[in-house]
Design an enzyme around this catalytic site. Structure first.
Site, PDB file in Angstrom:
ATOM      1  N   CYS A  56      -0.590  16.438  36.601  1.00 55.00           N
ATOM      2  CA  CYS A  56      -0.642  16.047  35.189  1.00 55.00           C
ATOM      3  C   CYS A  56       0.256  14.829  34.964  1.00 55.00           C
ATOM      4  O   CYS A  56       1.443  14.859  35.312  1.00 55.00           O
ATOM      5  CB  CYS A  56      -0.179  17.209  34.316  1.00 55.00           C
ATOM      6  SG  CYS A  56       0.021  16.753  32.598  1.00 55.00           S
ATOM      7  N   LYS A  69     -34.914   2.647  12.579  1.00 58.63           N
ATOM      8  CA  LYS A  69     -33.518   2.445  12.953  1.00 58.63           C
ATOM      9  C   LYS A  69     -33.304   2.540  14.458  1.00 58.63           C
ATOM     10  O   LYS A  69     -33.967   3.322  15.123  1.00 58.63           O
ATOM     11  CB  LYS A  69     -32.639   3.499  12.267  1.00 58.63           C
ATOM     12  CG  LYS A  69     -32.564   3.370  10.768  1.00 58.63           C
ATOM     13  CD  LYS A  69     -31.935   2.061  10.418  1.00 58.63           C
ATOM     14  CE  LYS A  69     -31.303   1.994   9.063  1.00 58.63           C
ATOM     15  NZ  LYS A  69     -30.218   2.851   8.745  1.00 58.63           N
ATOM     16  N   GLU A  86     -39.825  -7.014  10.950  1.00 56.66           N
ATOM     17  CA  GLU A  86     -38.685  -7.919  10.722  1.00 56.66           C
ATOM     18  C   GLU A  86     -37.376  -7.242  11.126  1.00 56.66           C
ATOM     19  O   GLU A  86     -37.033  -6.201  10.567  1.00 56.66           O
ATOM     20  CB  GLU A  86     -38.641  -8.298   9.230  1.00 56.66           C
ATOM     21  CG  GLU A  86     -39.971  -8.847   8.730  1.00 56.66           C
ATOM     22  CD  GLU A  86     -40.059  -8.958   7.195  1.00 56.66           C
ATOM     23  OE1 GLU A  86     -39.029  -8.814   6.518  1.00 56.66           O
ATOM     24  OE2 GLU A  86     -41.173  -9.193   6.710  1.00 56.66           O
ATOM     25  N   CYS A 118       3.418  16.149  32.626  1.00 57.57           N
ATOM     26  CA  CYS A 118       4.469  17.085  33.049  1.00 57.57           C
ATOM     27  C   CYS A 118       4.530  17.256  34.567  1.00 57.57           C
ATOM     28  O   CYS A 118       5.407  17.947  35.077  1.00 57.57           O
ATOM     29  CB  CYS A 118       4.280  18.433  32.370  1.00 57.57           C
ATOM     30  SG  CYS A 118       2.796  19.300  32.891  1.00 57.57           S
ATOM     31  N   CYS A 132      -4.535  20.363  33.080  1.00 57.23           N
ATOM     32  CA  CYS A 132      -3.132  20.560  33.433  1.00 57.23           C
ATOM     33  C   CYS A 132      -2.933  22.073  33.502  1.00 57.23           C
ATOM     34  O   CYS A 132      -3.320  22.798  32.591  1.00 57.23           O
ATOM     35  CB  CYS A 132      -2.250  19.942  32.349  1.00 57.23           C
ATOM     36  SG  CYS A 132      -0.535  20.468  32.431  1.00 57.23           S
ATOM     37  N   CYS A 156       4.186  21.426  28.759  1.00 54.68           N
ATOM     38  CA  CYS A 156       3.745  20.043  28.929  1.00 54.68           C
ATOM     39  C   CYS A 156       3.866  19.304  27.592  1.00 54.68           C
ATOM     40  O   CYS A 156       3.312  19.728  26.580  1.00 54.68           O
ATOM     41  CB  CYS A 156       2.288  20.028  29.407  1.00 54.68           C
ATOM     42  SG  CYS A 156       1.584  18.379  29.534  1.00 54.68           S
ATOM     43  N   LYS A 180     -33.892  -5.895  11.084  1.00 52.91           N
ATOM     44  CA  LYS A 180     -33.147  -5.581   9.858  1.00 52.91           C
ATOM     45  C   LYS A 180     -31.692  -5.989  10.017  1.00 52.91           C
ATOM     46  O   LYS A 180     -30.911  -5.321  10.695  1.00 52.91           O
ATOM     47  CB  LYS A 180     -33.256  -4.076   9.582  1.00 52.91           C
ATOM     48  CG  LYS A 180     -32.651  -3.613   8.289  1.00 52.91           C
ATOM     49  CD  LYS A 180     -33.029  -2.161   8.046  1.00 52.91           C
ATOM     50  CE  LYS A 180     -32.418  -1.631   6.767  1.00 52.91           C
ATOM     51  NZ  LYS A 180     -30.961  -1.516   6.829  1.00 52.91           N
ATOM     52  N   ASP A 231       0.834  -1.199   0.000  1.00 53.26           N
ATOM     53  CA  ASP A 231       0.000   0.000   0.000  1.00 53.26           C
ATOM     54  C   ASP A 231       0.871   1.252   0.000  1.00 53.26           C
ATOM     55  O   ASP A 231       0.559   2.251  -0.620  1.00 53.26           O
ATOM     56  CB  ASP A 231      -0.887   0.043   1.256  1.00 53.26           C
ATOM     57  CG  ASP A 231      -2.012  -0.970   1.148  1.00 53.26           C
ATOM     58  OD1 ASP A 231      -2.065  -1.679   0.123  1.00 53.26           O
ATOM     59  OD2 ASP A 231      -2.820  -1.041   2.091  1.00 53.26           O
ATOM     60  N   GLU A 272     -30.733 -11.408   2.879  1.00 58.42           N
ATOM     61  CA  GLU A 272     -29.493 -10.811   3.349  1.00 58.42           C
ATOM     62  C   GLU A 272     -28.402 -11.866   3.540  1.00 58.42           C
ATOM     63  O   GLU A 272     -28.647 -12.901   4.172  1.00 58.42           O
ATOM     64  CB  GLU A 272     -29.801 -10.127   4.693  1.00 58.42           C
ATOM     65  CG  GLU A 272     -28.960  -8.944   4.991  1.00 58.42           C
ATOM     66  CD  GLU A 272     -29.351  -7.693   4.197  1.00 58.42           C
ATOM     67  OE1 GLU A 272     -30.308  -7.730   3.400  1.00 58.42           O
ATOM     68  OE2 GLU A 272     -28.643  -6.688   4.368  1.00 58.42           O
TER      69      GLU A 272
HETATM   70  S1  IVH Z   1     -37.181  -5.553   2.283  1.00 54.28           S
HETATM   71  C1  IVH Z   1     -38.770  -2.984  -0.677  1.00 54.28           C
HETATM   72  N1  IVH Z   1     -36.697  -6.780   4.505  1.00 54.28           N
HETATM   73  O1  IVH Z   1     -32.492  -3.256   4.141  1.00 54.28           O
HETATM   74  C2  IVH Z   1     -38.204  -3.755   0.399  1.00 54.28           C
HETATM   75  N2  IVH Z   1     -34.986  -5.444   3.589  1.00 54.28           N
HETATM   76  O2  IVH Z   1     -32.747  -0.347   3.090  1.00 54.28           O
HETATM   77  C3  IVH Z   1     -36.753  -3.681   0.478  1.00 54.28           C
HETATM   78  N3  IVH Z   1     -32.897  -5.473   4.863  1.00 54.28           N
HETATM   79  O3  IVH Z   1     -31.321  -3.411   0.858  1.00 54.28           O
HETATM   80  C4  IVH Z   1     -36.127  -4.758   1.167  1.00 54.28           C
HETATM   81  N4  IVH Z   1     -33.600  -6.850   6.436  1.00 54.28           N
HETATM   82  O4  IVH Z   1     -30.441  -5.122   2.489  1.00 54.28           O
HETATM   83  C5  IVH Z   1     -36.216  -5.951   3.571  1.00 54.28           C
HETATM   84  N5  IVH Z   1     -36.414  -7.955   6.460  1.00 54.28           N
HETATM   85  C6  IVH Z   1     -35.935  -7.147   5.537  1.00 54.28           C
HETATM   86  C7  IVH Z   1     -34.608  -6.654   5.584  1.00 54.28           C
HETATM   87  C8  IVH Z   1     -34.180  -5.783   4.589  1.00 54.28           C
HETATM   88  C9  IVH Z   1     -32.577  -6.135   5.977  1.00 54.28           C
HETATM   89  C10 IVH Z   1     -32.001  -4.567   4.134  1.00 54.28           C
HETATM   90  C11 IVH Z   1     -31.821  -4.910   2.680  1.00 54.28           C
HETATM   91  C12 IVH Z   1     -32.200  -3.685   1.889  1.00 54.28           C
HETATM   92  C13 IVH Z   1     -32.164  -2.636   2.930  1.00 54.28           C
HETATM   93  C14 IVH Z   1     -33.167  -1.562   2.635  1.00 54.28           C
END
Ligand code: IVH
Length: 676
Positions: A403, A309, A117, A406, A427, A434, A119, A34, A177
């Protein structure tokens, strides 16, 4: 060298970097280190900077990475892979449901069922089954077109290759996923930053035999194109998925009512730290497929689904030690060294304890079992200690009264504005006395918003400090390069580059200069105000009389706190010496008196992504110097969106949607009659 020779040399280097790129990205098998790669890249940029006639489409100044997707064929998704809108609060969910009810012209008391569900934070994939046979697997790509990663996906044992169930549709894309379990990730954490990266990297290996070695998992949750699917809602579809042999998330639920969604969200959040896979929220989908169809999509996300989220990530770990760090302004910050733990995909081994008061208030001790929170990009911090798990011989943490660097006495100041004693212990030494403070001051001096010396980062500051090459800022401009050339890891070329970057920064604006001094309470904005007030360096340096301080208080934005901090800066002899020495080696430009008639008059700008060799702060001041304005988000008010490396897609898409001009760095510089 004449022009022809320079051009030849340049072309050779471009050819070479192209070759290295190919090995690195296409073959996943780099043939140079790298470090060598970076120095070649620098050489090219240096040549381009010195000889404006050099240009190549393959120059590192032009290419944003190198598309790794060349490894794989691009294939159109039979139905686009959409993304999801986000919700962060109960209010967002209420609005989400309201919009749905409005759209469907239903009354407020109409009950909507959702499939909730968790995520999973992995990589989505779309699997095409034709007559029950897995014939293709695609990555999401841009949602319309994905990469053909069939062979790699086939190595995942969770993915059925043949499905013979009678009710399995003739044609269907099953989506879900791909991820790595935290437990499996432990063995590979040296190679990747988090499980998601590990999954992504493994899935995109050129050689499926390499992918096979990685314990990738797959959880299915939706479908794309289909012919012959007979199910009426999402929760039935999930049941079918599992009958057909797919793994589904055991925490999926069918729920109605926002209150119940929140309850489920809170329960899952509590379980989160103990799950063996990372989740970053909960997806809610209107359960009924007829309703889903009616609701349809907005832009590239369905109206019938949203991702709720998690606001922060928490985890439980143990404090191994508490270290005291000393900052540029002398503040003593206790940092807990913790047993490394994965929090939301990032391995955390340090967490801040903020200050002395915080430690005392929460009674946090070495050896404690603690809850750590990592929210957004901020430094992880300790929320609480579990006192029941504490051993009998644990001792209260005593904050050092001297400190650790120092030995000076540490003090808590009385804040005149809040009329309270500070929570932070400092400090009491003055600046450069320092060592730790000095090092931090130097790091600040070379930092992005200050002198922004290319290739002179925090590591180099520490290194040069240890070698006694630098102690004060002026030492940076008087370095003994012959000494550096002989150091480990340095050579003629890298020294030449360093020299070049340092020389380039010898001309500096007054505002940046003031900021770089690292005066407490004088950040970028205040430095700008002061520079406008003083106009020239000599006026700035030579004021000290009481009258000037009074005068300073009249600047809108500068208060007593700032003035007293400036006073104490100027009362320190070491600081005066630094100013005098810097004056000898630098050219500090007078503050620009803004004309209102510059080239960018009445134009607004926003930058997204990383620019090349120029910081955001610099762009901002360039724009302002030319009578333009910067704004902070894409809106109708925006005239130009400047894009750099890795721009935020959302911003670019939105700007295009609003028909805002999207330009790159070179085009922007052209507007100022500058070449890149
Ligand atoms: S449904 C239209 N179901 O979230 C519906 N997505 O931001 C789109 N994801 O790209 C997907 N769990 O990678 C769905 N139970 C779930 C999910 C899920 C994770 C992720 C998926 C998607 C992203 C959407």
């Amino acid at each position: 060298m004449n022009k022809k020779e320079i051009l030849k040399k340049y072309k050779e280097k471009i050819k070479l970097i192209n070759k290295f790129n190919k090995f690195y990205y296409d073959k996943s098998d780099p043939i140079i280190s790298d470090k060598d790669y970076d120095s070649l890249k620098k050489e090219i940029l240096l040549l381009e900077n010195s000889y404006k006639f050099l240009k190549s489409k393959d120059s590192p100044s032009n290419i944003v990475g190198y598309k790794p997707s060349k490894n794989f064929k691009k294939v159109l998704h039979r139905a686009p892979m959409l993304s999801l809108a986000n919700a962060f609060s109960e209010e967002d969910l209420i609005n989400f449901e309201k919009k749905i009810l409005n759209f469907l012209s239903q009354k407020n008391n109409f009950e909507i069922f959702y499939s909730a569900e968790p995520k999973i934070d992995g990589i989505s994939a779309s699997l095409t089954y034709s007559n029950g046979k897995l014939i293709r697997g695609l990555s999401r790509g841009d949602g319309k077109e994905g990469e053909d990663i069939t062979e790699n996906l086939k190595t995942i044992s969770d993915i059925p290759k043949v499905i013979s169930s009678k009710d399995f549709p003739k044609e269907i894309d099953i989506r879900g996923e791909v991820f790595i379990q935290n437990n499996d990730f432990k063995n590979m954490s040296e190679k990747f930053a988090n499980p998601r990266n590990a999954a992504s990297g493994s899935l995109r290996q050129k050689n499926p035999n390499e992918t096979k070695k990685i314990p990738l998992k797959f959880i299915a949750y939706t479908f794309g194109y289909e012919k012959g699917l007979i199910v009426e809602n999402q929760s039935d579809f999930i049941k079918k998925l599992s009958e057909w042999g797919f793994k589904t998330n055991p925490l999926n639920m069918s729920i109605s009512g926002v209150k119940n969604l929140i309850k489920n969200y809170n329960e899952i959040e509590k379980k989160r730290a103990n799950l063996d896979f990372d989740i970053d929220g909960i997806v809610y989908k209107v359960n009924d497929f007829v309703m889903q169809r009616r609701l349809g999509n907005v832009a590239n996300a369905p109206r019938w689904a949203i991702a709720h989220k998690f606001s922060s990530n928490k985890a439980v770990s143990k404090i191994l030690d508490i270290e005291i760090q000393i900052g540029r302004t002398g503040a003593l910050t206790p940092v807990a060294k913790i047993q490394p733990i994965n929090i939301g995909g990032v391995i955390v081994s340090n967490a801040t304890l903020h200050n002395e008061d915080e430690i005392n208030r929460k009674d946090i001790r070495i050896g404690d079992t603690v809850v750590i929170e990592r929210a957004g990009d901020v430094i992880p911090h300790i929320l609480s200690a579990d006192k029941e798990k504490r051993s009998k011989n644990s001792k209260k943490f005593i904050f050092p009264k001297n400190c650790p660097s120092c030995g000076s006495e540490t003090i808590k100041e009385f804040n005149k504005v809040t009329k309270k004693v500070d929570a932070v212990r400092r400090c009491s030494s003055e600046g450069y006395y320092c060592d730790k403070i000095s090092i931090e001051k130097l790091k600040h001096f070379v930092s992005k918003e200050a002198f922004n010396i290319d290739g002179f980062g925090k590591k180099i500051v520490e290194n040069f400090w240890k070698l006694k090459l630098i102690k004060y800022p002026q030492d940076i401009f008087n370095l003994d390069f012959s000494k550096i050339e002989n150091l480990d890891g340095w050579g003629k070329l890298s020294v030449q580059n360093l020299k070049y970057s340092i020389n380039q920064k010898k001309i500096i604006s007054l505002e940046r200069f003031i900021f770089s001094l690292g005066i407490r309470h004088i950040g970028l904005e205040n430095a700008k105000l002061l520079s406008k007030h003083f106009v020239s360096f000599s006026k700035f340096k030579n004021f000290s009389k009481q009258i000037d301080y009074e005068d300073m208080l009249n600047i809108d934005g500068i208060g007593e706190t700032q003035v007293s901090s400036i006073k104490s800066f100027f009362s320190n002899e070491a600081n005066i010496k630094v100013l005098n020495e810097l004056e000898k080696v630098l050219l500090i430009k007078n503050a620009f008196q803004n004309s209102n008639n510059g080239l960018l008059k009445n134009k607004t700008f926003l930058v997204t992504g990383k620019l090349n060799g120029i910081s955001r702060a610099e762009v901002k001041s360039l724009i302002e110097e030319n009578s333009g304005k910067t704004i902070s988000s894409v809106s109708k008010k925006l005239n130009f969106l400047i894009i750099g490396e890795k721009p935020t897609k959302k911003k670019v898409d939105y700007a295009k949607q609003l028909k805002i001009k999207v330009i790159d760095q070179a085009e922007f510089l052209k507007m100022l009659n500058k070449s890149s």
